[in-house]
Design a protein around this motif. Structure first.
Motif, PDB file in Angstrom:
ATOM      1  N   HIS A 267       0.820  -1.213   0.000  1.00  0.00           N
ATOM      2  CA  HIS A 267       0.000   0.000   0.000  1.00  0.00           C
ATOM      3  C   HIS A 267       0.855   1.264   0.000  1.00  0.00           C
ATOM      4  O   HIS A 267       0.555   2.216  -0.709  1.00  0.00           O
ATOM      5  CB  HIS A 267      -0.979  -0.001   1.173  1.00  0.00           C
ATOM      6  N   GLU A 268       1.952   1.279   0.742  1.00  0.00           N
ATOM      7  CA  GLU A 268       2.768   2.487   0.840  1.00  0.00           C
ATOM      8  C   GLU A 268       3.339   2.903  -0.515  1.00  0.00           C
ATOM      9  O   GLU A 268       3.198   4.050  -0.946  1.00  0.00           O
ATOM     10  CB  GLU A 268       3.887   2.246   1.861  1.00  0.00           C
ATOM     11  N   THR A 269       3.995   1.963  -1.210  1.00  0.00           N
ATOM     12  CA  THR A 269       4.664   2.327  -2.457  1.00  0.00           C
ATOM     13  C   THR A 269       3.665   2.684  -3.558  1.00  0.00           C
ATOM     14  O   THR A 269       3.886   3.639  -4.308  1.00  0.00           O
ATOM     15  CB  THR A 269       5.581   1.189  -2.928  1.00  0.00           C
ATOM     16  N   THR A 270       2.566   1.936  -3.646  1.00  0.00           N
ATOM     17  CA  THR A 270       1.567   2.240  -4.674  1.00  0.00           C
ATOM     18  C   THR A 270       0.861   3.555  -4.374  1.00  0.00           C
ATOM     19  O   THR A 270       0.570   4.344  -5.283  1.00  0.00           O
ATOM     20  CB  THR A 270       0.541   1.102  -4.788  1.00  0.00           C
ATOM     21  N   ALA A 271       0.605   3.818  -3.106  1.00  0.00           N
ATOM     22  CA  ALA A 271      -0.024   5.086  -2.727  1.00  0.00           C
ATOM     23  C   ALA A 271       0.854   6.261  -3.132  1.00  0.00           C
ATOM     24  O   ALA A 271       0.359   7.272  -3.660  1.00  0.00           O
ATOM     25  CB  ALA A 271      -0.283   5.112  -1.221  1.00  0.00           C
ATOM     26  N   LEU A 272       2.154   6.143  -2.898  1.00  0.00           N
ATOM     27  CA  LEU A 272       3.066   7.230  -3.248  1.00  0.00           C
ATOM     28  C   LEU A 272       3.145   7.419  -4.759  1.00  0.00           C
ATOM     29  O   LEU A 272       3.172   8.550  -5.248  1.00  0.00           O
ATOM     30  CB  LEU A 272       4.454   6.953  -2.672  1.00  0.00           C
ATOM     31  N   THR A 273       3.190   6.309  -5.494  1.00  0.00           N
ATOM     32  CA  THR A 273       3.206   6.408  -6.962  1.00  0.00           C
ATOM     33  C   THR A 273       1.968   7.141  -7.460  1.00  0.00           C
ATOM     34  O   THR A 273       2.053   8.025  -8.333  1.00  0.00           O
ATOM     35  CB  THR A 273       3.282   5.004  -7.586  1.00  0.00           C
ATOM     36  N   LEU A 274       0.821   6.797  -6.911  1.00  0.00           N
ATOM     37  CA  LEU A 274      -0.426   7.444  -7.335  1.00  0.00           C
ATOM     38  C   LEU A 274      -0.460   8.914  -6.911  1.00  0.00           C
ATOM     39  O   LEU A 274      -0.932   9.767  -7.675  1.00  0.00           O
ATOM     40  CB  LEU A 274      -1.623   6.692  -6.737  1.00  0.00           C
ATOM     41  N   ALA A 275       0.039   9.211  -5.724  1.00  0.00           N
ATOM     42  CA  ALA A 275       0.056  10.612  -5.279  1.00  0.00           C
ATOM     43  C   ALA A 275       0.937  11.449  -6.202  1.00  0.00           C
ATOM     44  O   ALA A 275       0.561  12.565  -6.605  1.00  0.00           O
ATOM     45  CB  ALA A 275       0.554  10.700  -3.835  1.00  0.00           C
ATOM     46  N   TRP A 276       2.124  10.926  -6.560  1.00  0.00           N
ATOM     47  CA  TRP A 276       3.003  11.655  -7.477  1.00  0.00           C
ATOM     48  C   TRP A 276       2.365  11.747  -8.871  1.00  0.00           C
ATOM     49  O   TRP A 276       2.493  12.774  -9.553  1.00  0.00           O
ATOM     50  CB  TRP A 276       4.364  10.980  -7.563  1.00  0.00           C
TER      51      TRP A 276
END
Length: 451
Positions: A267-276
């Motif tokens: 969840h952390e890495t995918t969330a950050l990718t989507l936020a960027w």
């Protein structure tokens, strides 16, 4: 407005040598700030900060580290000291035979078929995100927080679809606490001191982790006893996993450590990718409009599915470009075990060898106009050197959940772009800061106009 001011946000890099104390202070604030600016133009940069280190940006040398001489470059002591308290000897940390049998046992979990079967969960989470954004009305929404919530919904549902007695809020809170505290690099880590020596700032997070591990252990035991008669979720698949060579299955503690690894990474890495990605589509309206047209054409008012992903190539290009510019894992670190030569430079046993993924994705010898947001550079993926673009690593230790993450990111981004027109809030640009992962500090603030 100058050309530089129109570029998406960047990390200010080092232009002169720093002392050990200065480097430590910089690393605690933002790990990426220790990358020297010349790393963007050189194949390799070396130095000494307490111990010898090398940053490698040459694709051929990177292949040597990640593939040809994999066993000679295990994960660094710093990486293990930071993560071992949370995820034990799981896939992410284990080495050698212990890593190989776990990888073989877990590989079927992330097969194309299983990942596709989980797409309805991703779609449902994306739909709930759209509902929350609509309910927020005309006020600005922090898309970083929204994406963290959405991807944790996904990983929670694909991990514990059977409604196990597993307090998701406590788990989420414990993970966030640990990342906030344990991710701050200690001088003890830099010096390679044993991990049994307490690190300042990790005591409270350790208590939260102990509770989290207990909750996970109980959920695993309960599921093993009860079983699940629906579509197998991540826990079911891990419980069934067997190494075809040794016939070994994971114990409860091994299951728990890998499950927590997947929850954190999932969840952390995918969330950050989507936020960027949301920041970038707000930065460039033309890109946003093109992606929206593609998403609306494919979806035509219905929910996005796993089968739609291959028909959303431009949305996927935005995700790829976000990963190039803001990789969640901005630096990967290894410790050389044997003498070697990289880029005609001597590597000694014990040297720290880093691959700064952030610098690799913005290297002037590998990318045209690297600081610009241009998703179309991924239109022909075969034209990109395999070892110039490594958001998920490569070689045998490539991220086991890469296809899961990419499918999830495309489904969520396509769903949101098909429903809203996003406008960034003026004066609220995020700052790229990496502790364990590269986060948009300050958030990604946008207003969303329903379509």
């Amino acid at each position: 407005m100058t050309a530089a001011s129109r570029l998406p946000v960047r990390v200010p890099l080092v232009t002169e040598p720093k002392s050990i104390l200065e480097s430590l202070q910089m690393a605690r604030r933002n790990v990426l700030s220790i990358i020297p600016a010349i790393a963007m133009t050189q194949p390799m940069v070396s130095g000494k900060t307490g111990k010898r280190w090398h940053m490698v940006m040459d694709p051929g040398a990177i292949r040597q580290i990640l593939l040809d001489r994999l066993e000679d470059y295990p994960k660094s002591v710093v990486t293990k000291n930071l993560l071992k308290p949370a995820i034990g000897e799981s896939l992410f940390i284990a080495e050698g035979a212990h890593w190989r049998w776990q990888r073989r046992a877990a590989a079927p979990v992330f097969s194309h078929r299983n990942v596709m079967n989980l797409s309805p969960i991703m779609t449902a989470a994306a739909e709930r995100a759209a509902d929350r954004i609509t309910a927020a009305g005309p006020r600005a929404v922090n898309m970083l927080d929204e994406m963290v919530t959405t991807t944790f919904d996904v990983i929670g549902d694909v991990t514990f679809s059977g409604g196990d007695t597993f307090d998701r809020d406590k788990v989420h809170g414990a993970i966030d606490d640990y990342i906030a505290e344990a991710g701050k690099i200690s001088l003890f880590d830099i010096l390679g001191l044993p991990d049994w020596i307490p690190r300042p700032g990790r005591v409270m997070s350790g208590k939260a982790l102990k509770e989290m591990k207990s909750l996970a252990d109980n959920a695993i035991v309960e599921r093993a006893q009860r079983g699940n008669d629906g579509t197998p979720d991540l826990l079911d698949l891990l419980l069934e996993g067997i190494d075809p060579e040794t016939k070994r299955q994971m114990s409860t503690s091994e299951l728990r450590d890998n499950l927590l690894t997947f929850i954190v990474a999932g969840h952390e890495t995918t969330a950050l990718t989507l936020a960027w990605a949301m920041y970038l589509v707000g930065f460039d309206k033309a890109v946003q409009d093109r992606a929206r047209a593609e998403a609306q054409s494919v979806l035509n008012g219905r929910a996005c599915t796993g089968g739609d992903v291959e028909n959303l190539p431009f949305v996927r290009m935005i995700i790829d470009e976000a990963l190039r510019m803001y990789p969640a894992a901005g630096i990967i670190s290894r410790t050389a075990q044997k003498a070697d030569t990289l880029c005609d430079r001597e590597i000694k046993p014990g040297d720290t060898v880093m691959i700064p993924i952030y610098a690799l994705g913005r290297h002037q010898m590998l990318w045209d106009d690297p600081d610009s947001f241009r998703p179309e550079r991924f239109a022909d993926r075969k034209a990109i050197d395999r070892y110039a673009y490594l958001p998920f690593g490569d070689g045998p230790r490539i991220c086991i959940g890469a296809s899961f993450a990419l499918q999830e990111a495309v489904i969520i981004l396509a769903t949101l772009l098909s429903r809203f027109e996003f406008t960034p809030v003026a004066g609220k640009d995020p700052e790229p800061v990496m502790i364990l992962t590269l986060r948009p500090e300050g958030g990604v603030w946008m207003t969303a106009k329903p379509l």
